[in-house]
Design a protein around this motif. Structure first.
Motif, PDB file in Angstrom:
ATOM      1  N   LEU A   1       9.664   6.643  -1.124  1.00  0.00           N
ATOM      2  CA  LEU A   1       9.748   5.589  -2.319  1.00  0.00           C
ATOM      3  C   LEU A   1       8.491   5.362  -2.902  1.00  0.00           C
ATOM      4  O   LEU A   1       8.009   4.451  -3.541  1.00  0.00           O
ATOM      5  CB  LEU A   1      10.240   4.267  -1.930  1.00  0.00           C
ATOM      6  N   ILE A   2       7.188   6.362  -2.725  1.00  0.00           N
ATOM      7  CA  ILE A   2       5.897   6.539  -3.169  1.00  0.00           C
ATOM      8  C   ILE A   2       5.941   7.529  -4.260  1.00  0.00           C
ATOM      9  O   ILE A   2       6.395   8.531  -3.963  1.00  0.00           O
ATOM     10  CB  ILE A   2       5.040   6.981  -2.047  1.00  0.00           C
ATOM     11  N   GLN A   3       5.523   6.990  -5.477  1.00  0.00           N
ATOM     12  CA  GLN A   3       5.995   7.952  -6.596  1.00  0.00           C
ATOM     13  C   GLN A   3       4.456   7.935  -7.286  1.00  0.00           C
ATOM     14  O   GLN A   3       3.587   7.075  -7.385  1.00  0.00           O
ATOM     15  CB  GLN A   3       6.741   7.252  -7.786  1.00  0.00           C
ATOM     16  N   TYR A   4       4.225   8.907  -8.022  1.00  0.00           N
ATOM     17  CA  TYR A   4       2.894   9.277  -8.801  1.00  0.00           C
ATOM     18  C   TYR A   4       3.306   9.132 -10.366  1.00  0.00           C
ATOM     19  O   TYR A   4       4.048   9.889 -10.584  1.00  0.00           O
ATOM     20  CB  TYR A   4       2.302  10.627  -8.168  1.00  0.00           C
ATOM     21  N   PHE A   5       2.308   8.563 -10.864  1.00  0.00           N
ATOM     22  CA  PHE A   5       2.366   8.667 -12.420  1.00  0.00           C
ATOM     23  C   PHE A   5       1.080   9.158 -13.294  1.00  0.00           C
ATOM     24  O   PHE A   5       0.231   9.043 -12.524  1.00  0.00           O
ATOM     25  CB  PHE A   5       2.643   7.195 -12.761  1.00  0.00           C
TER      26      PHE A   5
ATOM     27  N   PRO B   1      10.396  -3.697  -8.523  1.00  0.00           N
ATOM     28  CA  PRO B   1       8.754  -3.973  -8.325  1.00  0.00           C
ATOM     29  C   PRO B   1       8.455  -2.736  -7.658  1.00  0.00           C
ATOM     30  O   PRO B   1       8.733  -1.968  -6.596  1.00  0.00           O
ATOM     31  CB  PRO B   1       8.929  -5.259  -7.327  1.00  0.00           C
ATOM     32  N   GLY B   2       7.107  -2.312  -8.038  1.00  0.00           N
ATOM     33  CA  GLY B   2       6.234  -1.442  -7.470  1.00  0.00           C
ATOM     34  C   GLY B   2       4.839  -2.090  -7.259  1.00  0.00           C
ATOM     35  O   GLY B   2       4.527  -2.449  -8.268  1.00  0.00           O
ATOM     36  N   VAL B   3       3.945  -1.467  -6.252  1.00  0.00           N
ATOM     37  CA  VAL B   3       2.793  -1.775  -6.011  1.00  0.00           C
ATOM     38  C   VAL B   3       1.851  -0.718  -6.260  1.00  0.00           C
ATOM     39  O   VAL B   3       2.107   0.377  -5.780  1.00  0.00           O
ATOM     40  CB  VAL B   3       2.570  -2.402  -4.496  1.00  0.00           C
ATOM     41  N   ILE B   4       0.798  -0.889  -6.976  1.00  0.00           N
ATOM     42  CA  ILE B   4      -0.324   0.056  -7.402  1.00  0.00           C
ATOM     43  C   ILE B   4      -1.037   0.167  -6.175  1.00  0.00           C
ATOM     44  O   ILE B   4      -1.629  -0.718  -5.614  1.00  0.00           O
ATOM     45  CB  ILE B   4      -1.118  -0.460  -8.635  1.00  0.00           C
ATOM     46  N   ARG B   5      -1.082   1.553  -5.407  1.00  0.00           N
ATOM     47  CA  ARG B   5      -1.668   1.690  -4.443  1.00  0.00           C
ATOM     48  C   ARG B   5      -2.785   2.451  -4.490  1.00  0.00           C
ATOM     49  O   ARG B   5      -3.737   2.349  -3.553  1.00  0.00           O
ATOM     50  CB  ARG B   5      -0.939   2.411  -3.488  1.00  0.00           C
ATOM     51  N   GLU B   6      -3.049   3.313  -5.461  1.00  0.00           N
ATOM     52  CA  GLU B   6      -4.385   3.908  -5.679  1.00  0.00           C
ATOM     53  C   GLU B   6      -4.269   4.289  -7.300  1.00  0.00           C
ATOM     54  O   GLU B   6      -3.406   4.859  -8.010  1.00  0.00           O
ATOM     55  CB  GLU B   6      -4.159   5.163  -4.766  1.00  0.00           C
TER      56      GLU B   6
ATOM     57  N   VAL C   1       2.107   4.584  -7.260  1.00  0.00           N
ATOM     58  CA  VAL C   1       2.917   3.282  -7.096  1.00  0.00           C
ATOM     59  C   VAL C   1       3.761   3.428  -5.567  1.00  0.00           C
ATOM     60  O   VAL C   1       4.655   4.493  -5.571  1.00  0.00           O
ATOM     61  CB  VAL C   1       3.666   3.331  -8.304  1.00  0.00           C
ATOM     62  N   ASP C   2       3.960   2.511  -4.828  1.00  0.00           N
ATOM     63  CA  ASP C   2       4.856   2.224  -3.954  1.00  0.00           C
ATOM     64  C   ASP C   2       5.935   1.491  -3.988  1.00  0.00           C
ATOM     65  O   ASP C   2       5.821   0.049  -4.433  1.00  0.00           O
ATOM     66  CB  ASP C   2       3.946   1.603  -2.586  1.00  0.00           C
TER      67      ASP C   2
END
Length: 156
Positions: free
Chosen positions: A78-82, A110-115, A123-124
């Motif tokens: 569920l961690i994605q990269y954009f 909803p997704g949380v910006i992690r880095e 995005v998590d």
């Protein structure tokens, strides 16, 4: 005798969720607005529902659930990269910001910006409390309350 919570009961409750470090993750007591739950509708974990069964109005119950019983284990899937260009219309993403993303079929997630690193944004999409042991302090205010629309906030 008060009505007891059963598998299909609606509940009006006040709750506080605490993390292992003792910090409060969420509380309905802070804003004075109780939450409305319905057991069996899929919105609550099986572990949480089990802790509520048999309770009645006026009961206060504190318990701790493992991640798998609460909001689930964190999943690396569920961690994605954009790319930064995916955020052109949304403005500059900041670590910790929760944003809504449109999923397949048009549903919002909803997704949380992690880095934020160069052109890559992580995005998590895990629940923010996934992977955490949670201590619940729940006070049952009413079982199967007769409420008018807008009287309580549903829990997400």
């Amino acid at each position: 005798m008060s009505e007891k919570v059963q598998r299909d009961s609606a509940l009006l409750v006040h709750f506080t969720l605490k993390l292992e470090d003792g910090s409060t993750a969420e509380s309905t007591r802070a804003n004075g607005k109780p939450a409305l739950f319905r057991l069996g509708d899929g919105s609550l974990s099986a572990g949480l529902e089990q802790e509520l069964l048999g309770r009645q109005a006026g009961d206060r119950h504190t318990f701790t659930l493992a991640p798998e019983e609460a909001f689930g284990a964190a999943s690396p899937d569920l961690i994605q990269y954009f790319s930064r260009r995916d955020f052109i219309d949304a403005g500059e993403p900041e670590v910790g910001t929760i944003m809504l993303f449109t999923g397949i079929g048009g549903s919002e997630m909803p997704g949380v910006i992690r880095e934020v690193s160069g052109d890559s944004i992580t995005v998590d999409f895990n629940h923010p409390l996934a992977g955490q042991r949670i201590t619940f302090d729940i006070e049952v205010l009413e079982v199967n309350p007769a409420l008018e629309a807008g009287d309580a906030n549903p829990v997400s």
